[in-house]
Design a protein around this motif. Structure first.
Motif, PDB file in Angstrom:
ATOM      1  N   SER A  31       0.831  -1.215   0.000  1.00  0.00           N
ATOM      2  CA  SER A  31       0.000   0.000   0.000  1.00  0.00           C
ATOM      3  C   SER A  31       0.860   1.258   0.000  1.00  0.00           C
ATOM      4  O   SER A  31       0.580   2.210  -0.733  1.00  0.00           O
ATOM      5  CB  SER A  31      -0.933   0.023   1.214  1.00  0.00           C
ATOM      6  N   GLY A  32       1.896   1.261   0.826  1.00  0.00           N
ATOM      7  CA  GLY A  32       2.792   2.408   0.878  1.00  0.00           C
ATOM      8  C   GLY A  32       3.470   2.660  -0.457  1.00  0.00           C
ATOM      9  O   GLY A  32       3.594   3.811  -0.895  1.00  0.00           O
ATOM     10  N   TYR A  33       3.895   1.585  -1.114  1.00  0.00           N
ATOM     11  CA  TYR A  33       4.538   1.703  -2.424  1.00  0.00           C
ATOM     12  C   TYR A  33       3.595   2.365  -3.429  1.00  0.00           C
ATOM     13  O   TYR A  33       3.984   3.305  -4.136  1.00  0.00           O
ATOM     14  CB  TYR A  33       4.964   0.313  -2.925  1.00  0.00           C
ATOM     15  N   TRP A  34       2.348   1.885  -3.486  1.00  0.00           N
ATOM     16  CA  TRP A  34       1.414   2.444  -4.466  1.00  0.00           C
ATOM     17  C   TRP A  34       0.956   3.856  -4.083  1.00  0.00           C
ATOM     18  O   TRP A  34       0.670   4.672  -4.965  1.00  0.00           O
ATOM     19  CB  TRP A  34       0.259   1.485  -4.712  1.00  0.00           C
ATOM     20  N   MET A  35       0.920   4.172  -2.803  1.00  0.00           N
ATOM     21  CA  MET A  35       0.618   5.559  -2.408  1.00  0.00           C
ATOM     22  C   MET A  35       1.710   6.496  -2.913  1.00  0.00           C
ATOM     23  O   MET A  35       1.427   7.606  -3.372  1.00  0.00           O
ATOM     24  CB  MET A  35       0.462   5.663  -0.896  1.00  0.00           C
ATOM     25  N   GLU A  36       2.961   6.049  -2.849  1.00  0.00           N
ATOM     26  CA  GLU A  36       4.071   6.842  -3.379  1.00  0.00           C
ATOM     27  C   GLU A  36       3.942   7.028  -4.888  1.00  0.00           C
ATOM     28  O   GLU A  36       4.188   8.121  -5.412  1.00  0.00           O
ATOM     29  CB  GLU A  36       5.407   6.175  -3.063  1.00  0.00           C
ATOM     30  N   GLN A  37       3.547   5.971  -5.593  1.00  0.00           N
ATOM     31  CA  GLN A  37       3.392   6.068  -7.046  1.00  0.00           C
ATOM     32  C   GLN A  37       2.245   7.023  -7.405  1.00  0.00           C
ATOM     33  O   GLN A  37       2.332   7.774  -8.377  1.00  0.00           O
ATOM     34  CB  GLN A  37       3.160   4.690  -7.674  1.00  0.00           C
ATOM     35  N   ALA A  38       1.181   7.005  -6.606  1.00  0.00           N
ATOM     36  CA  ALA A  38       0.067   7.921  -6.839  1.00  0.00           C
ATOM     37  C   ALA A  38       0.495   9.367  -6.575  1.00  0.00           C
ATOM     38  O   ALA A  38       0.185  10.274  -7.348  1.00  0.00           O
ATOM     39  CB  ALA A  38      -1.128   7.543  -5.967  1.00  0.00           C
ATOM     40  N   ALA A  39       1.225   9.579  -5.497  1.00  0.00           N
ATOM     41  CA  ALA A  39       1.687  10.929  -5.165  1.00  0.00           C
ATOM     42  C   ALA A  39       2.629  11.470  -6.241  1.00  0.00           C
ATOM     43  O   ALA A  39       2.639  12.673  -6.517  1.00  0.00           O
ATOM     44  CB  ALA A  39       2.379  10.930  -3.801  1.00  0.00           C
ATOM     45  N   ALA A  40       3.404  10.582  -6.857  1.00  0.00           N
ATOM     46  CA  ALA A  40       4.330  10.991  -7.913  1.00  0.00           C
ATOM     47  C   ALA A  40       3.625  11.193  -9.254  1.00  0.00           C
ATOM     48  O   ALA A  40       4.241  11.686 -10.203  1.00  0.00           O
ATOM     49  CB  ALA A  40       5.435   9.946  -8.068  1.00  0.00           C
ATOM     50  N   GLY A  41       2.350  10.803  -9.342  1.00  0.00           N
ATOM     51  CA  GLY A  41       1.589  10.992 -10.570  1.00  0.00           C
ATOM     52  C   GLY A  41       1.614   9.815 -11.530  1.00  0.00           C
ATOM     53  O   GLY A  41       0.984   9.864 -12.582  1.00  0.00           O
ATOM     54  N   ALA A  42       2.311   8.743 -11.194  1.00  0.00           N
ATOM     55  CA  ALA A  42       2.387   7.581 -12.090  1.00  0.00           C
ATOM     56  C   ALA A  42       1.148   6.696 -11.976  1.00  0.00           C
ATOM     57  O   ALA A  42       0.651   6.181 -12.975  1.00  0.00           O
ATOM     58  CB  ALA A  42       3.636   6.766 -11.796  1.00  0.00           C
ATOM     59  N   ALA A  43       0.660   6.492 -10.758  1.00  0.00           N
ATOM     60  CA  ALA A  43      -0.522   5.652 -10.550  1.00  0.00           C
ATOM     61  C   ALA A  43      -1.763   6.520 -10.555  1.00  0.00           C
ATOM     62  O   ALA A  43      -1.850   7.508  -9.824  1.00  0.00           O
ATOM     63  CB  ALA A  43      -0.408   4.886  -9.238  1.00  0.00           C
ATOM     64  N   ILE A  44      -2.722   6.148 -11.388  1.00  0.00           N
ATOM     65  CA  ILE A  44      -3.976   6.886 -11.493  1.00  0.00           C
ATOM     66  C   ILE A  44      -4.997   6.336 -10.501  1.00  0.00           C
ATOM     67  O   ILE A  44      -5.710   7.084  -9.846  1.00  0.00           O
ATOM     68  CB  ILE A  44      -4.519   6.796 -12.929  1.00  0.00           C
TER      69      ILE A  44
END
Length: 99
Positions: A31-44
């Motif tokens: 979850s933490g990994y994907w939250m980081e990807q979302a914050a960086a704009g990569a994960a929608i």
């Protein structure tokens, strides 16, 4: 940039309802990994999908190409832990996004 759907297949269809303590801890890192990807704009969008035939996870990402999309999955702690999870990556050739 292009869009890709990463489908996370768990080690068994009943997951996460019967997750072990170790799997729950691993999913905290996931979850933490994907939250980081979302914050960086990569994960929608990222989240679980509960279906009667088996549960799975989705990550809709924006990436330069399929190799970069696959790299997002490979860097996920659940894959790195070799705990029986796997990703499939599919291109999303067109996407309507809300404004």
């Amino acid at each position: 940039m292009a869009y890709f759907l990463l489908r996370l297949e768990p080690p068994r269809p009943s997951f996460p309802f019967d997750a072990t303590e170790a799997e729950r801890a691993l999913f905290s890192a996931h979850s933490g990994y994907w939250m980081e990807q979302a914050a960086a704009g990569a994960a929608i969008a990222v989240g679980p999908v509960f279906e009667s035939g088996g549960n799975w996870g989705l990550a809709l990402v924006e990436a330069d190409d399929a190799a970069q999309a696959e790299a997002f999955g490979e860097a996920d702690p659940v894959l790195m832990a070799q705990a029986g999870f796997r990703y499939t990556v599919s291109p999303v050739p067109s996407l309507i996004l809300r404004r």
